[in-house]
Design an enzyme around this catalytic site. Structure first.
Site, PDB file in Angstrom:
ATOM      1  N   GLY A  31     -11.901   2.407 -10.515  1.00 22.64           N
ATOM      2  CA  GLY A  31     -11.194   2.713  -9.282  1.00 22.64           C
ATOM      3  C   GLY A  31     -11.193   1.542  -8.319  1.00 22.64           C
ATOM      4  N   LEU A  33      -8.543   0.030  -7.136  1.00 17.74           N
ATOM      5  CA  LEU A  33      -7.647  -0.873  -7.844  1.00 17.74           C
ATOM      6  C   LEU A  33      -7.060  -1.928  -6.912  1.00 17.74           C
ATOM      7  CD1 LEU A  33      -5.734   1.714 -10.072  1.00 17.74           C
ATOM      8  CD2 LEU A  33      -7.925   0.584 -10.495  1.00 17.74           C
ATOM      9  N   HIS A  34      -6.730  -3.087  -7.500  1.00 17.46           N
ATOM     10  CA  HIS A  34      -6.187  -4.199  -6.725  1.00 17.46           C
ATOM     11  C   HIS A  34      -5.093  -4.903  -7.530  1.00 17.46           C
ATOM     12  CE1 HIS A  34      -8.737  -6.654  -9.333  1.00 17.46           C
ATOM     13  NE2 HIS A  34      -9.792  -5.973  -8.936  1.00 17.46           N
ATOM     14  N   GLY A  36      -5.088  -7.443  -9.299  1.00 13.75           N
ATOM     15  CA  GLY A  36      -5.482  -7.828 -10.657  1.00 13.75           C
ATOM     16  C   GLY A  36      -5.180  -6.736 -11.656  1.00 13.75           C
ATOM     17  N   HIS A  37      -5.459  -5.500 -11.268  1.00 10.69           N
ATOM     18  CA  HIS A  37      -5.118  -4.377 -12.147  1.00 10.69           C
ATOM     19  C   HIS A  37      -3.603  -4.262 -12.302  1.00 10.69           C
ATOM     20  CE1 HIS A  37      -9.171  -3.102 -10.563  1.00 10.69           C
ATOM     21  NE2 HIS A  37      -9.355  -3.037 -11.857  1.00 10.69           N
ATOM     22  N   VAL A 174      -7.765 -13.092 -11.603  1.00 11.93           N
ATOM     23  CA  VAL A 174      -6.714 -13.094 -10.579  1.00 11.93           C
ATOM     24  C   VAL A 174      -7.384 -13.377  -9.241  1.00 11.93           C
ATOM     25  CG1 VAL A 174      -4.870 -11.764  -9.483  1.00 11.93           C
ATOM     26  CG2 VAL A 174      -5.383 -11.438 -11.926  1.00 11.93           C
ATOM     27  N   LEU A 182     -10.541 -11.793  -7.380  1.00 13.08           N
ATOM     28  CA  LEU A 182     -10.335 -10.409  -6.963  1.00 13.08           C
ATOM     29  C   LEU A 182     -11.326  -9.485  -7.669  1.00 13.08           C
ATOM     30  CD1 LEU A 182      -6.454  -9.925  -6.783  1.00 13.08           C
ATOM     31  CD2 LEU A 182      -8.057 -10.458  -4.947  1.00 13.08           C
ATOM     32  N   SER A 183     -11.924  -8.616  -6.887  1.00 10.37           N
ATOM     33  CA  SER A 183     -12.862  -7.631  -7.391  1.00 10.37           C
ATOM     34  C   SER A 183     -12.747  -6.386  -6.529  1.00 10.37           C
ATOM     35  CB  SER A 183     -14.296  -8.177  -7.326  1.00 10.37           C
ATOM     36  OG  SER A 183     -15.259  -7.140  -7.440  1.00 10.37           O
ATOM     37  N   SER A 184     -13.016  -5.241  -7.127  1.00 12.18           N
ATOM     38  CA  SER A 184     -12.999  -4.000  -6.355  1.00 12.18           C
ATOM     39  C   SER A 184     -14.036  -4.027  -5.236  1.00 12.18           C
ATOM     40  CB  SER A 184     -13.264  -2.804  -7.282  1.00 12.18           C
ATOM     41  OG  SER A 184     -12.238  -2.688  -8.243  1.00 12.18           O
TER      42      SER A 184
END
Length: 278
Positions: A31, A33-34, A36-37, A174, A182-184
């Site tokens: 979950g 999400l950003h 990158g996903h 990403v 980028l990380s959650s």
């Protein structure tokens, strides 16, 4: 096509059976999400007929209750992103269904073979749940970002060792406009912490430039990062390793097939990054 919500394993089985003649992509997430996903979904849509994103906050990956409680969750935002990038379905299993009270089967990682792998309980939790997801979704391909390079390595090894008929597809890290990976968990960082965390990428790049100039001793390249981090008090180094990309075994002499792996804490938030030397 609207986003199909799969709220439990039974509905996932039904959806998979209805699409058994299609190629299926699985993008496993926890979950928050950003973009990158979003990039993963774009790649998956080009290669598979059906794209399923799973969202499961896996308690087996956490050693402390407070760590899982602070993990960011916003399902409404996640659904909006999935609709924006035109994922076909989201799988939302409950903890009670995935890990019932009588649950007793786990996949252990023989980390002595890969001497830089840290947090064996964390990775045991990942591969255990990943195996369950594979058995529920039966994906043709599974898609991951190379943010946690050790995780990607371990899942690829699990697919091989257990003879899963699955292709693992990855994309590079990403990054945001300041080159922070980028990380959650980035949402937990203050603006000042985000600014400070950007130095991680700069130090990785500096070490790679030294390698290009002929600095091949891993200890020398790692010292560049360690010594420079000392002046950044908001960052606490957990580890920095240089390893072979294919075996994940640390190397004393860096080559074009080596990769730098780093983990830092910025405040209480753990951040990962990596950079191939080639």
């Amino acid at each position: 096509m609207s986003l199909t919500i799969l709220k439990n394993i039974k509905s996932a089985y039904k959806f998979i059976n209805e699409n058994k003649n299609n190629s299926i992509a699985l993008i496993p997430t926890m979950g928050a999400l950003h973009e990158g996903h979003g990039a993963l979904i774009k790649k998956a849509k080009k290669e598979c007929s059906i794209v399923i994103v799973s969202i499961f906050l896996n308690p087996l990956q956490f050693t402390k209750v407070e760590d899982i409680e602070k993990y960011p969750q916003n399902l409404d935002n996640d659904k909006k992103l999935l609709e924006e990038f035109e994922a076909d379905a989201v799988f939302l299993p409950s903890v009670e269904e995935m890990i019932p009270d009588d649950y007793a089967t786990y996949i252990n990682i023989e980390n002595n073979k890969y001497n830089i792998i840290s947090r064996p309980i964390y990775y045991r939790g990942i591969v255990t749940i990943m195996s369950k997801l594979f058995n529920i979704i039966y994906p043709t391909n599974v898609y991951l970002i190379e943010y946690d390079y050790q995780e990607v390595f371990i899942i690829r090894k699990m697919i091989k060792d257990f003879n899963y008929n699955i292709s693992l597809k990855t994309i590079p890290i990403v990054r945001d406009k300041n080159m922070l990976a980028l990380s959650s968990l980035n949402i937990l960082l203050s603006d000042r912490e985000k600014e400070e965390a950007c130095i991680i990428y700069e130090l990785l790049k500096e070490a790679r430039e030294e390698f290009k100039k002929g600095g091949i001793k891993s200890s020398y390249l790692m010292d560049i990062i360690k010594n420079n981090l000392k002046s950044h008090k908001m960052l606490k180094l957990e580890y920095v390793h240089i390893a072979d990309k294919e075996t994940l075994i640390s190397v004393e002499t860096a080559t074009k097939n080596s990769i730098i792996l780093i983990s830092c804490y910025c405040g209480s938030t753990r951040l990962l990054d990596n950079m191939p030397l080639k």
